[in-house]
Design a protein around this motif. Structure first.
Motif, mmCIF file in Angstrom:
data_model
loop_
_atom_site.group_PDB
_atom_site.id
_atom_site.type_symbol
_atom_site.label_atom_id
_atom_site.label_comp_id
_atom_site.label_asym_id
_atom_site.label_seq_id
_atom_site.Cartn_x
_atom_site.Cartn_y
_atom_site.Cartn_z
ATOM 1 N N ARG A 297 0.835 -1.216 0.000
ATOM 2 C CA ARG A 297 0.000 0.000 0.000
ATOM 3 C C ARG A 297 0.863 1.258 0.000
ATOM 4 O O ARG A 297 0.570 2.234 -0.698
ATOM 5 C CB ARG A 297 -0.901 0.013 1.238
ATOM 6 C CG ARG A 297 -2.071 -0.952 1.175
ATOM 7 C CD ARG A 297 -2.811 -0.962 2.521
ATOM 8 N NE ARG A 297 -4.021 -1.775 2.472
ATOM 9 C CZ ARG A 297 -4.800 -2.006 3.528
ATOM 10 N NH1 ARG A 297 -4.472 -1.498 4.725
ATOM 11 N NH2 ARG A 297 -5.894 -2.743 3.413
ATOM 12 N N GLU B 53 3.941 1.536 -1.090
ATOM 13 C CA GLU B 53 4.590 1.679 -2.397
ATOM 14 C C GLU B 53 3.623 2.248 -3.422
ATOM 15 O O GLU B 53 3.956 3.180 -4.159
ATOM 16 C CB GLU B 53 5.129 0.322 -2.883
ATOM 17 C CG GLU B 53 5.802 0.451 -4.246
ATOM 18 C CD GLU B 53 6.403 -0.852 -4.756
ATOM 19 O OE1 GLU B 53 7.473 -1.237 -4.279
ATOM 20 O OE2 GLU B 53 5.785 -1.484 -5.635
ATOM 21 N N ALA C 227 -0.993 15.879 -16.932
ATOM 22 C CA ALA C 227 -2.101 15.628 -15.995
ATOM 23 C C ALA C 227 -1.689 14.730 -14.826
ATOM 24 O O ALA C 227 -2.351 14.703 -13.785
ATOM 25 C CB ALA C 227 -3.280 14.990 -16.739
ATOM 26 N N LEU C 228 -0.586 14.003 -14.998
ATOM 27 C CA LEU C 228 -0.145 13.109 -13.913
ATOM 28 C C LEU C 228 0.519 13.865 -12.765
ATOM 29 O O LEU C 228 0.662 13.305 -11.665
ATOM 30 C CB LEU C 228 0.801 12.037 -14.455
ATOM 31 C CG LEU C 228 0.133 10.980 -15.347
ATOM 32 C CD1 LEU C 228 1.183 10.015 -15.894
ATOM 33 C CD2 LEU C 228 -0.943 10.210 -14.573
ATOM 34 N N ARG D 43 -2.433 14.601 -10.507
ATOM 35 C CA ARG D 43 -2.948 13.350 -9.961
ATOM 36 C C ARG D 43 -1.991 12.765 -8.922
ATOM 37 O O ARG D 43 -2.398 12.326 -7.849
ATOM 38 C CB ARG D 43 -3.189 12.319 -11.070
ATOM 39 C CG ARG D 43 -3.896 11.084 -10.528
ATOM 40 C CD ARG D 43 -4.171 10.035 -11.601
ATOM 41 N NE ARG D 43 -3.032 9.140 -11.790
ATOM 42 C CZ ARG D 43 -3.077 8.030 -12.533
ATOM 43 N NH1 ARG D 43 -4.195 7.709 -13.189
ATOM 44 N NH2 ARG D 43 -2.019 7.261 -12.656
ATOM 45 N N ALA E 70 -2.224 14.695 -5.690
ATOM 46 C CA ALA E 70 -3.470 14.372 -4.965
ATOM 47 C C ALA E 70 -3.341 13.010 -4.278
ATOM 48 O O ALA E 70 -3.799 12.829 -3.141
ATOM 49 C CB ALA E 70 -4.655 14.373 -5.931
ATOM 50 N N ARG E 71 -2.713 12.074 -4.949
ATOM 51 C CA ARG E 71 -2.548 10.737 -4.362
ATOM 52 C C ARG E 71 -1.626 10.788 -3.141
ATOM 53 O O ARG E 71 -1.832 10.069 -2.161
ATOM 54 C CB ARG E 71 -1.984 9.766 -5.404
ATOM 55 C CG ARG E 71 -2.977 9.458 -6.529
ATOM 56 C CD ARG E 71 -2.300 8.675 -7.649
ATOM 57 N NE ARG E 71 -1.883 7.351 -7.200
ATOM 58 C CZ ARG E 71 -0.953 6.600 -7.810
ATOM 59 N NH1 ARG E 71 -0.345 7.055 -8.898
ATOM 60 N NH2 ARG E 71 -0.643 5.413 -7.346
ATOM 61 N N SER F 79 -3.578 11.996 -0.228
ATOM 62 C CA SER F 79 -4.438 10.919 0.263
ATOM 63 C C SER F 79 -3.617 9.903 1.085
ATOM 64 O O SER F 79 -4.065 9.422 2.136
ATOM 65 C CB SER F 79 -5.101 10.254 -0.948
ATOM 66 O OG SER F 79 -5.938 9.220 -0.539
ATOM 67 N N TRP G 94 -4.276 8.751 5.049
ATOM 68 C CA TRP G 94 -4.510 7.414 5.628
ATOM 69 C C TRP G 94 -3.359 6.995 6.533
ATOM 70 O O TRP G 94 -3.548 6.297 7.519
ATOM 71 C CB TRP G 94 -4.875 6.371 4.594
ATOM 72 C CG TRP G 94 -3.880 5.825 3.605
ATOM 73 C CD1 TRP G 94 -3.932 5.974 2.246
ATOM 74 C CD2 TRP G 94 -2.733 4.969 3.856
ATOM 75 N NE1 TRP G 94 -2.888 5.294 1.648
ATOM 76 C CE2 TRP G 94 -2.146 4.674 2.597
ATOM 77 C CE3 TRP G 94 -2.145 4.441 5.015
ATOM 78 C CZ2 TRP G 94 -0.994 3.867 2.465
ATOM 79 C CZ3 TRP G 94 -1.007 3.651 4.877
ATOM 80 C CH2 TRP G 94 -0.449 3.368 3.621
#
Lengths: 209, 209
Positions: free
Chosen positions: A99, A101, A135-136, A139, A142-143, A146, A150
């Motif tokens: 997770r 990685e 666009a990556l 993204r 944002a990842r 996140s 968590w």
């Protein structure tokens, strides 16, 4: 055994830190990624993927991919255990490591490589060239946010990422956060659990290798 | 123990095939990904990542991430070994498995999820929504072709992906090729080594689960 490393790069540091936690001393061959040392013929023969880290065993076997280098070292030098002892521990640690990685390390890499001018045609590690996809960048960032979120929740219920003890999952998470720092992304101040853990890991001698 | 599965999905099939190779019989809970079963409250509690596969142990421990499920099963049921016995074998197999996941499985997923209308806002697996990025369709397909090419070269020098015996690396490679079939990508006819291997793996009972 030899360890093919690159001091500034995040991926080999995952293994360098693992080696330090094991208390091992392995002769290092420095590969200069900035001058394309991973593409020269001798290195390409060792690892056709043209990536570091690589462990070269005394019989000539080359093991690339950070988690595979760790797996070899864990089996060859079981103490201290960093990938679990019981079946349950081994499964749970592998889950959290994977997770970290996916959501941390690969996400930071996605944003960094697609953003940085030096990687214009090198948006993925490996032997093949791939052009950047703008666009990556968004993204990937944002990842990473996140992932931070968590990770903080997880460390609110657990001393370390995969349970009560320091493991390879902590290494992958820690290096992912260092890597995210290259994007100027930091653990937010209100992520107090993750920050407590981060300071603790950063103070280990292995984090400074 | 329970195994949370989804018949049509590639990721849980990695573990289903592993279970079959071990000769195990584990009660299955089918999660209907097409109707969003992975997002309901009970499943989210089991795996906040909202993905299958998940192994739920008798003590309530949930192990997600395909390779982590395999790791648990390998440690709990060592025979037949699918992840190596010696340290060298374990490292080499982990290397090939990770390469197959990165270059094969993730590449096919990248193309498929960014291309398929049903995944418009679900371009990555997991709990978070991410919009499709059309440029990833072409990149993912190119990566799959590159995967086919190195796999063929590798299988020209080795009976199986990670060496002389069938291992978890063959499972990841095989499922990646099945997944690539969803994109109408097939092993080219001149990839004779990979095709020989593919037919051999496809004829194993575990490939039909």
């Amino acid at each position: 055994m030899k360890f093919y490393d690159c001091g500034p790069a995040p991926s080999p540091k995952r293994v360098r830190m693992f080696i330090a936690e094991k208390g091992l001393s392995i002769p290092v061959v420095e590969v200069d990624l900035r001058s394309g040392g991973q593409f020269n013929e001798a290195f390409r023969k060792l690892n056709p993927w043209c990536t570091v880290p690589v462990l070269e065993l005394d019989d000539g076997t080359a093991i690339s991919e950070a988690i595979a280098c760790c797996r070899y070292l864990e089996a060859a030098y079981p103490e201290p255990a960093l990938m679990g002892r019981t079946a349950r521990e081994q499964g749970v640690i592998a889950m959290w490591e994977h997770r970290c990685e996916s959501d941390g390390f690969l996400a930071a890499g996605e944003a960094f490589r697609n953003q940085t001018p030096a990687f214009k045609t090198r948006a993925l590690p490996g032997a093949d060239d791939f052009p950047q996809i703008p666009a990556l960048v968004e993204r990937g960032k944002a990842r990473v946010q996140s992932f931070f979120k968590w990770l903080d929740a997880r460390l609110g219920e657990s001393a370390f990422v995969a349970g009560p003890e320091f493991t390879v999952a902590d290494i992958t998470a820690f290096i992912s956060i260092e890597f995210a720092g290259w994007l100027k992304l930091k653990l937010p101040d209100d992520h107090t659990h993750a920050k407590r853990w981060y300071e603790a890991v950063a103070s280990r001698p292995s984090a400074k290798v």
